[in-house]
Scaffold this motif. Sequence first.
Motif, PDB file in Angstrom:
ATOM      1  N   ASN A 296       2.397  -2.772  11.524  1.00 14.58           N
ATOM      2  CA  ASN A 296       1.304  -2.584  10.763  1.00 14.58           C
ATOM      3  C   ASN A 296       1.622  -2.483   9.327  1.00 14.58           C
ATOM      4  O   ASN A 296       2.491  -1.533   8.699  1.00 14.58           O
ATOM      5  CB  ASN A 296       0.373  -1.565  11.302  1.00 14.58           C
ATOM      6  N   THR A 297       1.006  -3.377   8.468  1.00 12.78           N
ATOM      7  CA  THR A 297       1.506  -3.387   7.005  1.00 12.78           C
ATOM      8  C   THR A 297       0.545  -2.397   6.088  1.00 12.78           C
ATOM      9  O   THR A 297       0.838  -2.526   5.073  1.00 12.78           O
ATOM     10  CB  THR A 297       1.645  -4.634   6.273  1.00 12.78           C
ATOM     11  N   ASN A 298      -0.397  -1.658   6.736  1.00 11.58           N
ATOM     12  CA  ASN A 298      -1.264  -0.603   5.900  1.00 11.58           C
ATOM     13  C   ASN A 298      -0.558   0.545   5.743  1.00 11.58           C
ATOM     14  O   ASN A 298       0.359   0.928   6.812  1.00 11.58           O
ATOM     15  CB  ASN A 298      -2.536  -0.553   6.488  1.00 11.58           C
TER      16      ASN A 298
ATOM     17  N   SER B 153       1.451  -2.106  -4.057  1.00 16.25           N
ATOM     18  CA  SER B 153       1.806  -3.071  -3.027  1.00 16.25           C
ATOM     19  C   SER B 153       3.374  -3.065  -2.874  1.00 16.25           C
ATOM     20  O   SER B 153       3.962  -2.273  -3.804  1.00 16.25           O
ATOM     21  CB  SER B 153       1.504  -4.518  -3.609  1.00 16.25           C
TER      22      SER B 153
ATOM     23  N   TYR C  54      -8.603  -3.800  -1.792  1.00 18.07           N
ATOM     24  CA  TYR C  54      -8.054  -2.803  -0.863  1.00 18.07           C
ATOM     25  C   TYR C  54      -9.176  -1.755  -0.519  1.00 18.07           C
ATOM     26  O   TYR C  54     -10.293  -1.738  -1.591  1.00 18.07           O
ATOM     27  CB  TYR C  54      -6.799  -2.287  -1.289  1.00 18.07           C
TER      28      TYR C  54
ATOM     29  N   GLY D  75      -5.073  -8.464  -4.840  1.00 17.86           N
ATOM     30  CA  GLY D  75      -6.193  -8.612  -3.816  1.00 17.86           C
ATOM     31  C   GLY D  75      -6.884  -7.358  -3.755  1.00 17.86           C
ATOM     32  O   GLY D  75      -6.463  -6.307  -4.167  1.00 17.86           O
TER      33      GLY D  75
ATOM     34  N   ASP E 225      -5.766   0.166   3.234  1.00 21.37           N
ATOM     35  CA  ASP E 225      -6.041  -1.009   4.002  1.00 21.37           C
ATOM     36  C   ASP E 225      -6.211  -2.118   3.154  1.00 21.37           C
ATOM     37  O   ASP E 225      -6.816  -2.210   2.161  1.00 21.37           O
ATOM     38  CB  ASP E 225      -7.380  -0.952   4.936  1.00 21.37           C
ATOM     39  N   ALA E 226      -5.633  -3.264   3.352  1.00 23.32           N
ATOM     40  CA  ALA E 226      -5.701  -4.458   2.460  1.00 23.32           C
ATOM     41  C   ALA E 226      -4.982  -5.653   3.377  1.00 23.32           C
ATOM     42  O   ALA E 226      -4.238  -5.429   4.279  1.00 23.32           O
ATOM     43  CB  ALA E 226      -4.881  -4.226   1.410  1.00 23.32           C
ATOM     44  N   ARG E 227      -5.403  -6.886   3.120  1.00 23.83           N
ATOM     45  CA  ARG E 227      -4.637  -7.989   3.649  1.00 23.83           C
ATOM     46  C   ARG E 227      -3.056  -8.222   3.267  1.00 23.83           C
ATOM     47  O   ARG E 227      -2.485  -8.891   3.708  1.00 23.83           O
ATOM     48  CB  ARG E 227      -5.568  -9.356   3.112  1.00 23.83           C
ATOM     49  N   PHE E 228      -2.639  -7.461   2.230  1.00 26.68           N
ATOM     50  CA  PHE E 228      -1.371  -7.599   1.656  1.00 26.68           C
ATOM     51  C   PHE E 228      -0.528  -6.353   2.313  1.00 26.68           C
ATOM     52  O   PHE E 228      -1.245  -5.331   2.420  1.00 26.68           O
ATOM     53  CB  PHE E 228      -1.233  -7.582   0.032  1.00 26.68           C
ATOM     54  N   ASP E 229       0.767  -6.396   2.128  1.00 25.92           N
ATOM     55  CA  ASP E 229       1.518  -5.287   2.241  1.00 25.92           C
ATOM     56  C   ASP E 229       1.587  -4.191   1.429  1.00 25.92           C
ATOM     57  O   ASP E 229       1.994  -4.465   0.192  1.00 25.92           O
ATOM     58  CB  ASP E 229       2.924  -5.610   2.620  1.00 25.92           C
ATOM     59  N   ASN E 230       0.728  -3.049   1.620  1.00 27.54           N
ATOM     60  CA  ASN E 230       0.358  -2.188   0.529  1.00 27.54           C
ATOM     61  C   ASN E 230       1.382  -1.046   0.780  1.00 27.54           C
ATOM     62  O   ASN E 230       2.105  -0.720   1.626  1.00 27.54           O
ATOM     63  CB  ASN E 230      -1.115  -1.764   0.632  1.00 27.54           C
TER      64      ASN E 230
END
Length: 754
Positions: free
Chosen positions: A99-101, A120, A129, A127, A73-78
């Motif tokens: 969902n980008t997680n 990422s 995670y 960032g 889980d992160a605010r960026f596309d991981n």
Amino acid sequence: MAVLFNKARVLVAILAACWTGLAGQAFAQQTIAAGQNVRGALARGDSQLSQGEFADPYVFQGRAGQTITVRMDARFDNYILITGPNGFNQQNDDEAPPNTNAGLAVTLPSDGAYTIIATSLAGNVTGDYSLRVTAGGNAAQPAVAAGGAIEPGQELRGALASGDRQLPSGEYADSFTLNAERGQQLTVELNSSAFDAYLIVRGPGGLSEDNDDSGERGSTDSRITITVPESGQVVISPTSYRPGETGAYALSVRAAGAGQQASAPTSAIAIAIGQRRNAALANGDGLLDSGELRDVYTLRGRRGQQLEVRMNSAEFDPYVAIFGPSEFSAFNDDDTENNTHNSRLLVTLPADGDYRIMATSYAAGERGSYSLAIAETNEITPGQGIASNGDALEFDRAVNGALASGDTTLPSGEFTDTYRFRAEAGQRIRIDMGSSALDAYLILVAPSGAQEDNDDGPGGGRDSLLETVLAESGEYSLIATSYQPAETGAYSLRLSTSAASAAAPRPPGQAGRVFAVMVGIADYQGYANNLSYTDEDAVKMAEALRRAGVLADQSVVLTNGQATRAAVTAAFQRVAAQAGPNDTFLFFYSGHGTQTASAAGANEPDRRDESIVMVDGLISDDEMARMFTQVHARTSIIALDSCFSGGFARDVVAQPGVMGLFSSEEDLTSAVADKFQAGGYLSLFLRNGLAGEADANSNGALTAGELSVYLRQQFAANAQNVESTTMEGARNYQFLVVDRGGVGVDDQVLAIRR
């Protein structure tokens, strides 16, 4: 032991074997266990993947059959990658788009340490995670994970999707493992209504089967029936026929007698010398990639055994092939030119071991009855050129042979005859191969495996002349072949002790300067993964030539961001234009090399172009060949320390007066010489040799022969057992390739003025 960094360009999928050195440095790996949640951050200074993605690795100790779910889980596309024993490699971008997680459920194929890589989707993203591993498979993704174990009698459902690992040619692929016993007969089926299914099966004992269709031509399903040659782990990879295809599929494995009877001889069955088998090519048999049905038989053979393999049919044009230890292979279509319904193959077996005999047809889709017979023969005599694979070659005694259908072939399709002779280090030899029927080509293989090739003699033409000073004592292999695939015809071959070339080398005072373009790239600025020391290779090469007193002032060094396609091409043109008829021109490169698909042709029988990688694009072997036509120096040298560099020989060294030095063979990677703090082994040994170490008689006149011997000796002494891989991941060892082309053994390369 020093880490060896693979220099192959990694663009889409990351190979587990290359992971440790992706950023050109070592790093500590954290551990993670089932039920554990860790918090981390991608930050500058982390290791980086091929497109500049920062990455954190975690080690998980897994058990065979254990199912785990990994979520990030992160605010960026991981993005998550998992690598492990036996080439296990699974990846996931999005757990449930949009969902980008990332979330990935996998069943582990064996006990051992697995590396979970948190990264990422895009390069240079940083960032915080969180990463969590839980027992069980609850990730929201296809009904089955993109990998794991499968058993006979089991059917699994999965899907090819964006985020799966990709083959080098762009197809998405999943991988499943199966523990099988020697002799076990298995049928693997892949069905899909969403894409054109394709199966890849690899396993112990050289098991290697690919299949596009399930028996009826035009089918979009795939089926392979195999007999496992050795007990061990079989890897089954469902994929697609075309790049980028996605969708659901069903994968099943059945054993003979478990709901299906394996139809002999679709699977490999035993055949003995003196036996004849009557069978038929029919629907349900295995298929070659080109659409021909085929049956496979196994034979136990002895080294030196001479065999006649006959395949007869009144219903189709038969074709027979044999494969065995040490990559031995031989093929035959027709018994005689006028009999297309009999195939006859004469071979001498190179080693004790198991051989596979493939009975198939000349054209796709042919079917019908046939007979296959194996018998011992005494028809093969030295010098006949019929799959000789080891005929003794004596000094100063001519041999007459012929390349013909039925001979062993190179992977690129040229027929070959192989001869062996013993010689001592320091011995000067000359090998002449002449033919009016084909363009002759010679390959000399030293006891260590080092290879020297020659196409034409100093005057060009279709004959081949190879003069050299041997670097090792022991048994040498001499391969007589042709420049283009499938050439046939008679030839003469002679091995002799060579005197010095009639064209004596120029005295040191008359030798010209070295006009050099030296390129080294370690920092690829996000275009490819970074390397270690390769930029220093170019700088140190210039220093070595300058100390030797031979470097022309017009020479150019380009490193890292300076090494764009345009800059390298312009520097080449500018420097080459200033090299005169008494000078030497050198193009040196240390960095990434790669392969790309191309049309088949005389120079690319493997359908692949080789390229060196600049910071903004590629320079191919074809482009380099055109660049070398601009050079009018007395001698030109192309020296490439990069993966797949041997593929440049066919294009560049084919021109008169060009000598090629390549760090690896055409289909294999090169390693960074980390233990010597050098970007590559060729880079290190070449600069030391040009600085004077290769001048064996210390007369100040360094010849092409002296340089060749020195490089081979250095590789044999300091680069033994350096592991190498193909683009597809097949493992081998790195060997230097020296191709002097029309440059004579006594032609002077430079005069050292220290």
